[in-house]
Scaffold this active site. Structure first.
Site: not given
Length: 293
Positions: A52, A140, A168, A208
């Site tokens: 992001t 992640y 995540k 998150v």
């Protein structure tokens, strides 16, 4: 179960956009202002330079400058993670060192993308990062972007390293997450907003969230209600966010694009393109409906 879940980086984290000036340069003042708003409205941790945050198109120097600017704004009481993963292990190790020097509290380490390495290579890559730094790692797992899953069996082995402390999770595999939660002390953070509440309910640490850039209070509210024992209310509040989550995260546009369509945060960097008028109008309508709910 949630009350005792490990939360090394907080509970309600935002995957923060990276503000740019109208000319496309890093906007440290905009980053400081946005981070301050996120904290004031319910985010207790921030992830910088993730997907992001447009990490593929920001330079190493910009990543460090962004981290230093946000740290100066929010102080030491808000955990800051910096995204450092990528397809090149040497570059990842370099970024990890720079993030530690710039004041990160932890590292978000995405699995190597495009080359699609086998699980043994993914494991070796994460361990190389863990051994290169004194910072804790959030691994992640986002196979939809990287092309490779971090399998539950791999996470079970990685959990044995003292600096691999969190995940995540964007695998959309609630069963796999539940199995790892049952056998490790890894803190599981939902990276897919539609699973924020379900994962939290089975022992997850929190989330998150990209959508938290624009609606931090509303994304946090279901978890607050759940913690207070108001499970029906948690489900209702979660349902209120569904339309905005759908438009921001499942409309075919990247979350960076949809978030910036709702924020005064400058342009996205190419090859991304801004949201068109129709998409932006739909996002604005769903956002205003959520705020009014």
């Amino acid at each position: 179960m949630t009350a005792t879940a490990p939360r090394p980086f907080g509970r309600t984290l935002c995957a923060m956009i990276t503000p740019f000036t109208a000319a496309g340069a890093l906007d440290p003042d905009g980053a400081r202002a946005h981070a301050a708003r996120l904290v004031a409205e319910g985010c207790d941790g921030i992830v910088l330079s993730g997907t992001t945050g447009e990490s593929p198109t920001t330079t190493d120097a910009e990543k460090s400058a962004l981290l230093r600017a946000v740290r100066a704004e929010v102080g030491d009481g808000v955990p800051l993670l910096s995204g450092v993963g990528g397809p090149d292990t040497a570059a990842t190790l370099r970024l990890a060192g720079q993030a530690e020097e710039a004041g990160a509290d932890g590292l978000l380490v995405v699995s190597p993308y495009y080359s699609r390495p086998p699980q043994a290579a993914v494991e070796a890559y994460v361990l190389r990062v863990a051994e290169s730094t004194g910072l804790p790692l959030m691994v992640y797992d986002i196979p939809g972007r990287t092309g490779v899953r971090i399998e539950p069996a791999t996470l079970l082995r990685l959990a044995e390293h003292p600096r691999v402390v969190a995940v995540k999770d964007c695998s959309l595999d609630l069963l796999g997450a539940t199995k790892v939660l049952a056998r490790t002390s890894l803190a599981y953070y939902s990276g897919s907003e539609e699973l924020n509440l379900p994962l939290y309910a089975v022992g997850g640490a929190g989330y998150v969230s990209t959508v938290a850039n624009v609606a931090p209070r509303q994304m946090r509210a279901p978890l607050d209600a759940f913690d207070a024992g108001r499970t029906d209310e948690a489900a209702r509040l979660n349902g209120l966010t569904a339309r905005l989550v759908e438009l921001m995260m499942a409309s075919g546009l990247p979350g960076t694009v949809t978030a910036k369509a709702l924020l005064d945060a400058g342009p996205v960097r190419e090859p991304l393109q801004p949201a068109g008028r129709e998409a932006a109008d739909g996002l604005r309508k769903a956002y205003e409906e959520l705020l009014a709910a």
